[in-house]
Scaffold this motif. Sequence first.
Motif, PDB file in Angstrom:
ATOM      1  N   UNK A  71       0.862  -1.178   0.000  1.00  0.00           N
ATOM      2  CA  UNK A  71       0.000   0.000   0.000  1.00  0.00           C
ATOM      3  C   UNK A  71       0.898   1.228   0.000  1.00  0.00           C
ATOM      4  N   UNK A  72       0.709   2.115  -0.954  1.00  0.00           N
ATOM      5  CA  UNK A  72       1.472   3.370  -0.975  1.00  0.00           C
ATOM      6  C   UNK A  72       0.600   4.467  -0.377  1.00  0.00           C
ATOM      7  N   UNK A  73       1.065   5.023   0.737  1.00  0.00           N
ATOM      8  CA  UNK A  73       0.315   6.085   1.416  1.00  0.00           C
ATOM      9  C   UNK A  73      -0.325   5.559   2.683  1.00  0.00           C
ATOM     10  N   UNK A  74       0.049   6.188   3.813  1.00  0.00           N
ATOM     11  CA  UNK A  74      -0.493   5.766   5.110  1.00  0.00           C
ATOM     12  C   UNK A  74      -1.561   6.742   5.601  1.00  0.00           C
ATOM     13  N   UNK A  75      -2.325   7.315   4.654  1.00  0.00           N
ATOM     14  CA  UNK A  75      -3.490   8.123   5.024  1.00  0.00           C
ATOM     15  C   UNK A  75      -4.673   7.205   5.316  1.00  0.00           C
ATOM     16  N   UNK A  76      -5.835   7.794   5.504  1.00  0.00           N
ATOM     17  CA  UNK A  76      -6.997   6.957   5.861  1.00  0.00           C
ATOM     18  C   UNK A  76      -7.335   5.948   4.772  1.00  0.00           C
ATOM     19  N   UNK A 136       2.597  -4.423   3.267  1.00  0.00           N
ATOM     20  CA  UNK A 136       3.610  -3.397   3.514  1.00  0.00           C
ATOM     21  C   UNK A 136       3.006  -2.036   3.193  1.00  0.00           C
ATOM     22  N   UNK A 137       3.081  -1.092   4.153  1.00  0.00           N
ATOM     23  CA  UNK A 137       2.555   0.255   3.925  1.00  0.00           C
ATOM     24  C   UNK A 137       3.731   1.223   3.848  1.00  0.00           C
ATOM     25  N   UNK A 138       3.845   1.892   2.702  1.00  0.00           N
ATOM     26  CA  UNK A 138       4.977   2.804   2.465  1.00  0.00           C
ATOM     27  C   UNK A 138       4.472   4.241   2.495  1.00  0.00           C
ATOM     28  N   UNK A 139       5.159   5.105   3.221  1.00  0.00           N
ATOM     29  CA  UNK A 139       4.797   6.530   3.159  1.00  0.00           C
ATOM     30  C   UNK A 139       6.049   7.378   3.198  1.00  0.00           C
ATOM     31  N   UNK A 140       6.028   8.446   2.428  1.00  0.00           N
ATOM     32  CA  UNK A 140       7.227   9.285   2.386  1.00  0.00           C
ATOM     33  C   UNK A 140       7.333  10.193   3.600  1.00  0.00           C
ATOM     34  N   UNK A 141       6.221  10.401   4.289  1.00  0.00           N
ATOM     35  CA  UNK A 141       6.280  11.217   5.499  1.00  0.00           C
ATOM     36  C   UNK A 141       6.839  10.381   6.666  1.00  0.00           C
ATOM     37  N   UNK A 142       7.142  11.087   7.760  1.00  0.00           N
ATOM     38  CA  UNK A 142       7.741  10.405   8.916  1.00  0.00           C
ATOM     39  C   UNK A 142       6.674   9.831   9.847  1.00  0.00           C
ATOM     40  N   UNK A 143       5.419   9.961   9.462  1.00  0.00           N
ATOM     41  CA  UNK A 143       4.323   9.525  10.344  1.00  0.00           C
ATOM     42  C   UNK A 143       3.203   8.892   9.531  1.00  0.00           C
ATOM     43  N   UNK A 144       2.323   8.181  10.232  1.00  0.00           N
ATOM     44  CA  UNK A 144       1.125   7.653   9.572  1.00  0.00           C
ATOM     45  C   UNK A 144      -0.018   8.670   9.710  1.00  0.00           C
TER      46      UNK A 144
END
Length: 363
Positions: free
Chosen positions: A7-12, A30-38
């Motif tokens: 999953x790309x993006x740890x938003x809702x 696997x959840x990938x996000x470019x930010x440092x947080x979910x």
Amino acid sequence: MYYPYVVVGAGLAGLTVAERIAAGKNEKVLVVDKRAHIGGNVYDSYNEDGILIHNYGPHIFHTNDREVYEYLGQFTKWDDFWHRVLTQVDGNLIPMPITLETLNRLYHLSMSPEEMERFIAARAVPLEEIKTSRDVALSKVGEEIYQKFFENYTKKQWGVDPADIDTSVISRIPLRFNRDTRYFTDKYQGMPHCGYTKLCEAMVHNKNIKLLLNTDFEEIRDDLPYKTLIYTGPADEYFHYKHGKLAYRSVDFVMETYDMESFQDAPVVNYPNDYDYTRITEFKKMTGQQHKKTTIMKEFPKAEGEPYYPFPTAECKAQFALYQKEMEKEENVYFLGRLAEYRYYNMDAVVRSALDLYRDKLC
Ligand code: FAD
Ligand code: UDP
């Protein structure tokens, strides 16, 4: 380790799908996000003074979708919260959206609901076709009220005249012939008891979910094996901008903390005609937190920067349609959420789409 689902993006959007795959299918994701947080744009955190803030603008959960409310309710207790907004017009601080209360206070009248109907009917502009956000407002409330409440706010928010954006934008704001001054009238409304980040943490609290933060998907996509990809990042970026860059509206969120218990009389105050910012949020008035200081946020809209709002014009939609054609050709990839679907989605609608995607295509 191999993850069949990425999953790309740890938003809702991304977290809902990931949670369903992990808990519903018992599969690794696997959840990938470019930010440092979910959490994506619903992320909240405590600032240096210990006040809970919404880092990417005020977020109020509201829905008529019971399934979505109950789904998220597995991960948080909801605190009752009925959002109210005041707007500064002609030196008055009056309720928004426009209600009987708003007009009575603006024009120093004491109209009944029936009198307000006649008042509005005498001003509303009959239009054969409603093509733009300006048409929506003119046909509902007429020129003077349009100018006082909508014209300048919309110019600030979008950088263009309301005549240049589609109907969906100003249609978000209702007109009420009664004294109900709540901003939203949905059946279920609330604030997550411990905040949105805690809600999101509870969603990913599953041994099948692996988080990879501070990681841009672009940097790893060629080396990442998967069976199925759920992509919630920007559509144009995924296709390396082959049909050009999609326009988004961005915002500078500027925080200020004051040594006072209360800054303003409502959680949000809109400034349609004054200042360069559109609105001020006072977080404690949304979260109910008790603190002797208070933090506010001013929103300064801008063209460049983090993509927050898909740009609501016919041209942008036509450009996005080219990307949609590309999406249809991708195998084992699903595009979901505000950025990938280029839609002015509220939180509940994003979760609804994610649950539907899981039910229809993934489970
Ligand atoms: P996002 O939250 O944007 O998540 C996308 C994620 O993808 C981000 O974390 C991003 O870092 C990540 N990403 C992007 N590209 C890449 C990449 N290349 N590699 C890795 N990761 C990547 N909704 C409401 O219901 N009520 C409200 O009151 C409300 N207020 C709002 C106020 C503002 C100012 C804004 C901007 C939105 C508001 N919303 C509100 C809408 C709400 O934020 C969205 O509906 C919701 O957050 C969308 O979730 P999403 O997962 O689709 O997108
Ligand atoms: N709007 C306006 N005046 C206001 C509030 C909103 O003209 O006082 C218009 C503006 O174009 C805005 C749109 O209505 O972009 C939707 O408002 P909403 O409060 O839903 O905006 P959001 O919270 O999504 O930024």
